[in-house]
Write a protein that holds these residues in place. Structure first.
Motif, PDB file in Angstrom:
ATOM      1  N   ASN A  15     141.830-103.664 -13.868  1.00 53.33           N
ATOM      2  CA  ASN A  15     141.121-104.182 -14.904  1.00 53.33           C
ATOM      3  C   ASN A  15     139.810-103.772 -14.742  1.00 53.33           C
ATOM      4  O   ASN A  15     139.006-104.339 -13.934  1.00 53.33           O
ATOM      5  N   GLY A  16     139.323-102.471 -15.012  1.00 52.82           N
ATOM      6  CA  GLY A  16     138.034-102.034 -14.756  1.00 52.82           C
ATOM      7  C   GLY A  16     136.796-102.861 -15.207  1.00 52.82           C
ATOM      8  O   GLY A  16     135.614-102.646 -14.780  1.00 52.82           O
ATOM      9  N   TYR A  50     134.676 -95.008 -13.938  1.00 52.39           N
ATOM     10  CA  TYR A  50     135.581 -95.999 -14.751  1.00 52.39           C
ATOM     11  C   TYR A  50     135.862 -95.473 -16.084  1.00 52.39           C
ATOM     12  O   TYR A  50     135.123 -94.611 -16.543  1.00 52.39           O
ATOM     13  N   LYS A  51     136.906 -95.778 -16.621  1.00 48.84           N
ATOM     14  CA  LYS A  51     137.385 -95.080 -17.943  1.00 48.84           C
ATOM     15  C   LYS A  51     138.402 -96.041 -18.793  1.00 48.84           C
ATOM     16  O   LYS A  51     139.025 -97.045 -18.228  1.00 48.84           O
ATOM     17  N   ALA A  52     137.923 -95.714 -20.144  1.00 46.34           N
ATOM     18  CA  ALA A  52     138.790 -96.554 -21.085  1.00 46.34           C
ATOM     19  C   ALA A  52     140.385 -95.949 -21.285  1.00 46.34           C
ATOM     20  O   ALA A  52     140.183 -94.697 -21.170  1.00 46.34           O
ATOM     21  N   ILE A  53     141.426 -96.611 -21.231  1.00 51.30           N
ATOM     22  CA  ILE A  53     142.502 -95.719 -21.403  1.00 51.30           C
ATOM     23  C   ILE A  53     143.130 -95.933 -22.969  1.00 51.30           C
ATOM     24  O   ILE A  53     143.061 -96.825 -23.440  1.00 51.30           O
ATOM     25  N   VAL A  54     143.375 -94.646 -23.188  1.00 45.30           N
ATOM     26  CA  VAL A  54     143.523 -94.820 -24.726  1.00 45.30           C
ATOM     27  C   VAL A  54     145.056 -94.444 -24.968  1.00 45.30           C
ATOM     28  O   VAL A  54     145.987 -93.633 -24.414  1.00 45.30           O
ATOM     29  N   ASP A  55     145.764 -95.154 -25.956  1.00 46.76           N
ATOM     30  CA  ASP A  55     147.203 -95.154 -26.074  1.00 46.76           C
ATOM     31  C   ASP A  55     147.296 -93.609 -26.592  1.00 46.76           C
ATOM     32  O   ASP A  55     146.970 -93.362 -27.894  1.00 46.76           O
ATOM     33  N   LYS A  58     149.062 -93.823 -30.262  1.00 44.82           N
ATOM     34  CA  LYS A  58     148.166 -94.351 -31.364  1.00 44.82           C
ATOM     35  C   LYS A  58     147.320 -93.107 -31.857  1.00 44.82           C
ATOM     36  O   LYS A  58     146.601 -93.269 -32.962  1.00 44.82           O
ATOM     37  N   VAL A  59     146.895 -92.178 -31.072  1.00 44.14           N
ATOM     38  CA  VAL A  59     146.035 -91.156 -31.496  1.00 44.14           C
ATOM     39  C   VAL A  59     147.204 -89.831 -31.798  1.00 44.14           C
ATOM     40  O   VAL A  59     146.557 -88.783 -31.726  1.00 44.14           O
ATOM     41  N   LEU A  61     149.855 -88.236 -30.678  1.00 44.27           N
ATOM     42  CA  LEU A  61     150.313 -87.311 -29.517  1.00 44.27           C
ATOM     43  C   LEU A  61     151.621 -87.955 -29.132  1.00 44.27           C
ATOM     44  O   LEU A  61     151.607 -88.629 -28.097  1.00 44.27           O
ATOM     45  N   VAL A  93     147.177 -80.925 -20.353  1.00 42.27           N
ATOM     46  CA  VAL A  93     146.415 -82.074 -19.839  1.00 42.27           C
ATOM     47  C   VAL A  93     146.449 -82.298 -18.312  1.00 42.27           C
ATOM     48  O   VAL A  93     145.444 -82.868 -17.502  1.00 42.27           O
ATOM     49  N   TYR A 109     150.480 -82.253 -23.934  1.00 43.92           N
ATOM     50  CA  TYR A 109     150.416 -83.312 -25.011  1.00 43.92           C
ATOM     51  C   TYR A 109     150.575 -82.686 -26.357  1.00 43.92           C
ATOM     52  O   TYR A 109     149.451 -81.832 -26.488  1.00 43.92           O
ATOM     53  N   SER A 146     149.954 -97.075 -12.991  1.00 45.15           N
ATOM     54  CA  SER A 146     148.872 -97.980 -13.260  1.00 45.15           C
ATOM     55  C   SER A 146     147.909 -98.054 -12.341  1.00 45.15           C
ATOM     56  O   SER A 146     146.752 -97.893 -12.272  1.00 45.15           O
TER      57      SER A 146
ATOM     58  N   PHE B  46     144.075 -98.831 -29.835  1.00 44.41           N
ATOM     59  CA  PHE B  46     143.772 -97.769 -29.408  1.00 44.41           C
ATOM     60  C   PHE B  46     143.216 -97.561 -28.069  1.00 44.41           C
ATOM     61  O   PHE B  46     143.663 -96.687 -27.204  1.00 44.41           O
ATOM     62  N   TYR B  50     140.691-101.032 -19.447  1.00 45.64           N
ATOM     63  CA  TYR B  50     139.863-100.414 -18.852  1.00 45.64           C
ATOM     64  C   TYR B  50     140.218-100.394 -17.042  1.00 45.64           C
ATOM     65  O   TYR B  50     140.788-101.154 -16.860  1.00 45.64           O
TER      66      TYR B  50
END
Lengths: 150, 150
Positions: A15-16, A50-55, A58-59, A61, A93, A109, A146, B46, B50
Motif C-alpha cells: 500500500n503505497g 510510487y504508482k497507481a495500479i490500474v485494472d 477494466k480498461v 485489455l 509492455v 497486452y 504484488s 479502475f 497504490y
DNA sequence: AGTGAAATTGCAGTCAC
DNA sequence: GTGACTGCAATTTCACT
C-alpha cells in the motif's frame, strides 16, 4: 537494510498510500524513525517510485500474450535495432533479452484477438531480421507479483 | 471513461503520489472535478491500489528467469494441484497458464544462480506431474511496463 | 461537468530529550 | 529510539454557473 527496513518496504509495496503514522503503529515504533527510514529508502533508491495500479480488464485489455522471438542475425547492431523498434510499440509492455531457446521474450497486452493479429502482421512480423515468432496466449493468471520476496 | 479519465490514469500510473491539485493544473481544470473523478476511478475499480515500487537489484535479486513448464497430466485436478503448489514458492513472482507450446510460464526472481539451482532442484523439479522445464535467463530488461497502454 | 473559494483535518517534518 | 508539537498543504465541501 535491517528487518525494520524490510518490513517498511513490504508495507509500502502493498500500500503505497500508507502513512508514516500507520507504519509506525504496525511496527510498534514512533513516527520519527519511520519517517527517517522511509526518506532514506527513497533517497538511496530502494524505493524508485510510487504508482497507481490500474485494472487491466477494466480498461479493456483482455488479452495477455507472450511471444518468443528468434532473430536471424545476432550482431550487436541488429540486436540494438530490434530493441529500439520493439520499444516503440505500445502493445509491448515488457521485453527481455534472454539466453535460452530463443532470443527475446515479449509480453503483449491487447484488447482482443483482432488487435493482436494486427500487431503481429503489421508491426512485429514486418520488422527486418525476425526469424521466428511463437505466441503463447495466457488463459489464466495463476500468480502475479504484488511485492518482491525480500 | 473519457479522455480526462484516461489522462488522470496515466498521471497516476506514472506517479501515485501526485496531488489532486497538480493533476488539476496539468489538465487545466480545478480540483473539484479531478477529486471526484479520482474517487470514482477508485470506487469503480479502475484503480485497484497504490504501491511503492522497489528496486529489484537493490534488494539483491539479481536474476530473472522465465521457465516454460510442461506437465504430464492435464486433468483439472492436476492443474489445480500444480497451481496451488507453485503459489507457495516465494521465488515465483508470476505464473501464467498458457495455450501454446507448453503449459505454464513462470517468472522467477533469485539472488544468484545458486539460489535458482536450489529452487529448481529442491522445489520445482520435486513437484509431481512435471514433465519438462525449460529455463530462459534474462540478460537485459529491454522494456518494462510503467503504465498500461490506454 | 465545471469554477473558485472556503473549511477542515490529519500528515509530514521538526525538535528536545 | 520517544513523544509532543505545529505549520501547512492537501483533501473535501459548498454555493453557484
Amino acid at each position: 537494510m535491517d528487518a525494520t527496513d524490510k518490513a517498511i518496504l513490504l508495507l509500502l509495496q502493498k500500500n503505497g498510500k500508507i502513512t508514516i503514522k500507520e507504519i509506525a503503529e504496525r511496527l510498534n515504533l514512533t513516527t520519527t524513525p519511520i519517517f527517517e527510514r522511509v526518506k532514506k529508502l527513497e533517497r538511496e533508491g530502494f524505493i524508485t517510485s510510487y504508482k497507481a495500479i490500474v485494472d487491466r480488464k477494466k480498461v479493456n485489455l483482455q488479452l495477455i500474450i507472450f511471444c518468443n522471438v528468434t532473430l536471424n542475425l545476432h550482431q550487436t547492431d541488429f540486436l540494438k535495432k530490434f530493441e529500439k523498434d520493439i520499444q516503440q510499440f505500445p502493445e509491448v509492455v515488457e521485453c527481455y533479452h534472454v539466453a535460452g531457446m530463443f532470443d527475446y521474450l515479449i509480453k503483449i497486452y491487447a484488447k482482443n484477438m483482432e488487435e493482436y493479429q494486427q500487431f503481429l502482421s503489421n508491426k512485429l512480423a514486418s520488422l527486418e531480421n525476425i526469424s521466428k515468432v511463437q505466441s503463447s496466449f495466457v488463459m489464466t493468471e495463476v500468480k502475479t507479483l504484488s511485492h518482491l520476496p525480500l
